[in-house]
Design a protein around this motif. Structure first.
Motif, PDB file in Angstrom:
ATOM      1  N   ASP A  58       0.833  -1.209   0.000  1.00  0.00           N
ATOM      2  CA  ASP A  58       0.000   0.000   0.000  1.00  0.00           C
ATOM      3  C   ASP A  58       0.864   1.254   0.000  1.00  0.00           C
ATOM      4  O   ASP A  58       1.945   1.277   0.597  1.00  0.00           O
ATOM      5  N   ALA A  59       0.387   2.291  -0.670  1.00  0.00           N
ATOM      6  CA  ALA A  59       1.105   3.573  -0.708  1.00  0.00           C
ATOM      7  C   ALA A  59       0.745   4.389   0.534  1.00  0.00           C
ATOM      8  O   ALA A  59      -0.280   4.148   1.189  1.00  0.00           O
ATOM      9  N   PHE A  60       1.594   5.363   0.841  1.00  0.00           N
ATOM     10  CA  PHE A  60       1.357   6.226   2.006  1.00  0.00           C
ATOM     11  C   PHE A  60       1.046   7.636   1.533  1.00  0.00           C
ATOM     12  O   PHE A  60       1.689   8.158   0.621  1.00  0.00           O
ATOM     13  N   MET A  61       0.054   8.270   2.183  1.00  0.00           N
ATOM     14  CA  MET A  61      -0.310   9.644   1.850  1.00  0.00           C
ATOM     15  C   MET A  61      -0.416  10.482   3.113  1.00  0.00           C
ATOM     16  O   MET A  61      -1.088  10.097   4.070  1.00  0.00           O
ATOM     17  N   GLU A  73       8.697   6.686  -5.465  1.00  0.00           N
ATOM     18  CA  GLU A  73       8.552   5.250  -5.586  1.00  0.00           C
ATOM     19  C   GLU A  73       8.838   4.548  -4.256  1.00  0.00           C
ATOM     20  O   GLU A  73       9.469   5.111  -3.359  1.00  0.00           O
ATOM     21  N   ALA A  74       8.369   3.317  -4.145  1.00  0.00           N
ATOM     22  CA  ALA A  74       8.601   2.521  -2.938  1.00  0.00           C
ATOM     23  C   ALA A  74      10.053   2.061  -2.878  1.00  0.00           C
ATOM     24  O   ALA A  74      10.725   1.916  -3.904  1.00  0.00           O
ATOM     25  N   THR A  75      10.555   1.857  -1.669  1.00  0.00           N
ATOM     26  CA  THR A  75      11.874   1.266  -1.450  1.00  0.00           C
ATOM     27  C   THR A  75      11.683  -0.012  -0.644  1.00  0.00           C
ATOM     28  O   THR A  75      10.559  -0.400  -0.318  1.00  0.00           O
ATOM     29  N   ALA A 127       5.490   3.612  -1.303  1.00  0.00           N
ATOM     30  CA  ALA A 127       5.447   4.722  -2.252  1.00  0.00           C
ATOM     31  C   ALA A 127       4.665   5.871  -1.613  1.00  0.00           C
ATOM     32  O   ALA A 127       3.727   5.639  -0.853  1.00  0.00           O
ATOM     33  N   ASN A 128       5.069   7.109  -1.910  1.00  0.00           N
ATOM     34  CA  ASN A 128       4.349   8.284  -1.415  1.00  0.00           C
ATOM     35  C   ASN A 128       3.418   8.798  -2.501  1.00  0.00           C
ATOM     36  O   ASN A 128       3.824   8.934  -3.661  1.00  0.00           O
TER      37      ASN A 128
END
Length: 475
Positions: A64-67, A88-90, A95-96
């Motif tokens: 899941d992405a973070f906001m 991008e995700a690491t 991912a933001n």
């Protein structure tokens, strides 16, 4: 006059921009199924965490992405809405994303979640600003930011782009509205899309590509922008970056130390929180007065530091430790050099004044990974604390060198020398390695050396060489 070089060689898309034969910018993009900056997704709120003022958004990827939540957003679990990927995700971080999506063009950026007309601060021409405010006030149903690249462009061309981008936004919103699950809604073209928007202009001399799909895309943009740039299809098996001597310049970006023409040098280091850049006078002691030497070195360093930041795509907080100067006028001159150098940069950059201890802080908006992330990986043999050239990248270098040598020599026998740290990777997938480097028509020998921080591909010409290499034959 700038030149653009676009090389497509799996798993990398590599783009270099040269200005008067000097490397100005470099972008590397790796093929991935993960979300990348600029893409727009339909997301669904999976979890809200008030303690960190954020929410986790399912965008259809494994993680899941973070906001970050602003005070004006009233979200609840299960809500669907459009989000744009910022980062991008690491391995350790998601991912933001942001709900404030933007659609960039060559001259304007459309902001669907806003209504205001904004103009880049880099534009100072009051006549142009007034014309923009008058001519574009009723053109868009969405917010618009006029980019600095629009300043010398006919207002009708800018209007046409705004109208075209409005249609794109309408389609994005409609697709998001009628989609039933989290998924990719819009892709802005990644690194190549940004280059075509930001760098093709009246000063573009030629563009060299090696992939037919990219050739057609570039051709379409050249025609749309009425550019006189020459478009060349590179058909040699040897890579563009190797043919045009760009490879060595990119590999040099791995080095912390950058030597200045005066004999001084800068040291660039990365920590968890920031990048630090230290300026040293080194052999730059030609001036009689130490203060003059410091000023001269700092001026030269300021220009090179800006160039290195852009080339390496450094972002976040950057702290520069200049050689000590007491004269305020000299400090002002150094800041002016930095500001002038960053005018070529399309990333939002803020430069702060000198502190009392001669430090200058720069903040630069993150836009993709830094170049080091594509060139290096943690070294398992160093307990994860050291770094080595990425195996995928090293294979690409070996491949290009082998192709080059096959074209220069009658022999089809070659010896490859690499660090022993890569031995396990080769042994696990030997056939795949030989296929990738296009060595299936050659007789190959492979040597491993400890602490060999380079690579070599050499022809085997003499019988004495051949005899000594038999135990290292791999194909």
């Amino acid at each position: 006059m700038n030149e653009i070089f676009i090389e497509k060689d799996k798993p990398y898309l590599r783009i270099a921009i040269k200005d008067h034969e000097k490397l100005l910018a470099c972008y590397i993009e790796e093929e991935t199924e993960e979300a990348v900056p600029g893409q727009i997704y339909l997301g669904i709120v999976k979890n809200i965490v008030p303690a960190i003022k954020g929410a986790f958004i399912d965008i259809g990827k494994a993680k899941d992405a973070f906001m970050h939540l602003d005070n004006n957003r009233d979200l609840k679990k299960g809500d669907y809405f459009l989000v744009e990927v910022l980062r991008e995700a690491t391995e350790l971080k998601s991912a933001n994303v942001t709900s404030l999506i933007t659609i960039p063009g060559t001259y304007v950026v459309v902001n669907p979640m806003e209504k205001a007309l904004k103009i880049s601060r880099k534009i100072s021409n009051s006549k142009f600003i007034n014309e923009v405010k008058e001519q574009l006030k009723d053109v868009s149903t969405y917010g618009i930011t006029v980019r600095s690249s629009a300043e010398n462009v006919d207002i009708n061309i800018i209007r046409e782009e705004v109208q075209a981008l409005n249609i794109v936004v309408d389609k994005i919103i409609a697709k998001g509205k009628y989609s039933l699950k989290p998924q990719l809604i819009y892709d802005d073209g990644g690194a190549l899309g940004r280059i075509l928007r930001d760098y093709i202009n009246d000063g573009t001399k030629r563009i060299i590509v090696d992939d037919i799909k990219n050739y057609d895309l570039v051709k379409e943009n050249i025609e749309k922008l009425h550019s006189s740039a020459e478009l060349i299809m590179h058909e040699e098996s040897r890579g563009i970056f190797d043919c045009y001597s760009i490879e060595k310049e990119i590999l040099a970006l791995r080095h912390k130390k950058v030597v200045l023409k005066s004999g001084g040098y800068i040291i660039i280091e990365k920590t968890e929180a920031l990048y630090s850049i230290d300026v040293n006078s080194g052999k730059s002691t030609g001036e009689v007065a130490i203060s003059k030497t410091a000023f001269k070195t700092n001026l030269e360093a300021a220009e090179e530091i800006a160039r290195q930041i852009i080339l390496r795509n450094l972002s976040g907080i950057i702290v520069i430790d200049f050689i000590n100067m007491k004269d305020k006028k000299e400090k002002t001159e150094v800041i002016k050099i930095l500001e002038a150098a960053f005018k070529k940069d399309n990333n939002k950059t803020t430069i702060y004044p000198f502190t009392d201890v001669n430090l200058v802080q720069i903040t630069r908006k993150k836009r993709g990974k830094d170049i080091g992330s594509f060139l290096e990986e943690s070294c398992k043999h160093c307990g994860g604390e050291g770094a080595r050239l990425k195996w995928d990248y090293l294979k690409l270098l070996i491949k290009n060198q082998l192709i080059k040598l096959k074209g220069q020599h009658i022999t089809k026998e070659f010896v490859i020398t690499i660090d022993s740290k890569y031995k396990s990777e080769v042994q696990k997938k030997l056939t795949e390695f030989i296929t990738f480097i296009e060595g299936h028509d050659c007789l190959l020998y492979l040597l491993y050396l400890d602490n060999f921080n380079s690579y070599k591909v050499e022809p085997v010409i003499f019988d004495s060489q051949r005899k000594n290499l038999q135990e290292y034959k791999i194909y």
